[in-house]
Every structure is written in structure tokens, then in C-alpha cells.
Design an enzyme around this catalytic site. Sequence first.
Site, PDB file in Angstrom:
ATOM      1  N   SER A 144       0.839  -1.202   0.000  1.00 42.04           N
ATOM      2  CA  SER A 144       0.000   0.000   0.000  1.00 42.04           C
ATOM      3  C   SER A 144       0.866   1.239   0.000  1.00 42.04           C
ATOM      4  CB  SER A 144      -0.912   0.030   1.223  1.00 42.04           C
ATOM      5  OG  SER A 144      -1.577   1.275   1.323  1.00 42.04           O
ATOM      6  N   TYR A 157      -2.067   0.683  10.203  1.00 39.23           N
ATOM      7  CA  TYR A 157      -2.137   0.096   8.861  1.00 39.23           C
ATOM      8  C   TYR A 157      -0.846   0.376   8.091  1.00 39.23           C
ATOM      9  CZ  TYR A 157      -3.629  -0.587   4.010  1.00 39.23           C
ATOM     10  OH  TYR A 157      -3.716  -0.988   2.692  1.00 39.23           O
TER      11      TYR A 157
END
Length: 253
Positions: A144, A157
Amino acid sequence: MSNSTHSTALQGRTALVTGATSGIGRAVAQSLARQGAEVVLHGRDRARGQALVKEIEAEGGSTRFVAADLADADDTLRLASVAGAVDILVSNAGLYEFAPTAATDAAAFDRHIAVNTRAPFLLVGALAPGMAGRGHGSIVIIGSSAARQPAPIGAAYGASKAAVEILTRYWATEFGPAGVRVNTVSPGPVHTEGTQAALGEHIAVLDTTNARGRAGEPGEIAEIVSFLVGPASSYVNGAVLFADGGERSALPA
């Protein structure tokens, strides 16, 4: 935008795709099946998994579904065992809870690490040695842009995704000499069911975050994965490939 044509580029190969029942994972699974791979679909929802099995089989593909909870270490290892001797691992399943640090408790932090970092670590540890023993294999981690582009929320995250980027380089070094390539695709915002659920009526903001002027589509990421698991990328190992539409300039247009 996934490739709807069929080929035999991956004929005779078996692929495990985690988080395969929606979003990027679904597009990847469909793409690999269309290229001739036998695809082991992983997810938590059996109904969605079986529906995708039927869809892929209707197109002439070969597939099966295995349910597993990647937050559970033992269940993750069971998935690896049931998947068997795979040639391709696409570690796509992920958890994201965009909250500020003070609102992220220990349990939430642990969930991110368990699913986004520990699960791929355990799967690679269980499956890569077999690939190495056979002299070939390809592992692709779906990372990501949060790993390199900090934001006011989502630190847990981002940390969990940054961890798999460095693990990618370690694994490429560890298994590369035996013919196993390990790479990460690092997408920016992508239109998926998950982002729709997270952003709701604010979903349009995704199209304003990069130089491309739009968020990506799952099929676009699937095309990159197809490149990384195929012979055209035979010299690519230990790479983190950014697929984020380009960073937006801070200068006024």
C-alpha cells in the site's frame, strides 16, 4: 479492466490468492485463471468463495476455495497446508481501520499486524521452501502507498504495510538464489468494495489524490501482478512497484 482473454502463459502452475473474493484479490484470481493457472481462492465468506469458483469454472478455469482466518496463526498455516505445492503466492488479504493513534488500542494494532504482516510471513515460510526445492516460484505481496505516504490517521495500517516491504527484500535475498522471486505491488487508492464501504458518500475523494486524476481499478493492479508472476519479469526480484497514479505536485496548477 482485467484481461478477459484466455492464454496458456501459466498453464501447469498453481496459484494461491489470499483475500480473493472481492476487490483486487478477485481481479487477480480471475486474471491468473484466464492465463491457465489452477487457482486456490482464499477468503472468509464461503458463499462468495463458492460463487467465484462457479464464475471461474464457467469461463473454463480451474479453481477451488479454502476458507481461513488469517488473524489466527494456526488457521493461516492450515491454509498453506491445504493449498499444497503452489508455484505462485499472491498475498492480497488485508485489514485496514483508519483511526488516529490515540483511538487505536492494542487489540486493533495486533489485528493489523496479524493479518497484514504475520499472515504473509507465515505463508511465505510455509510455501517458499517448496518453491525453492522445485527451482521456481513467484511471490507477490499487495502492499500500500500508506507505507510511504503518511497521513493523520491509519498509522497501524501503514506500519503493517511498511513491514511487508522490507520483508519482500529479505525474502528476495533468501529465496532468490533458488529461483523464487518475491516482489511487492504498492497500490494507491483503488475503487473496491472495501473503499466504498469505508468512505461511503465521500468515495469521490479517491479521484483527487494523485497526478493521474483518478483512483485505480482492481483489474489494473491484477495486470501488474500478472506481469510479476510471469516470465516477462524474470529479472525482477525484491522490487516494490508503485502503482499509485503518480504523486500529485504540491505546486498550484
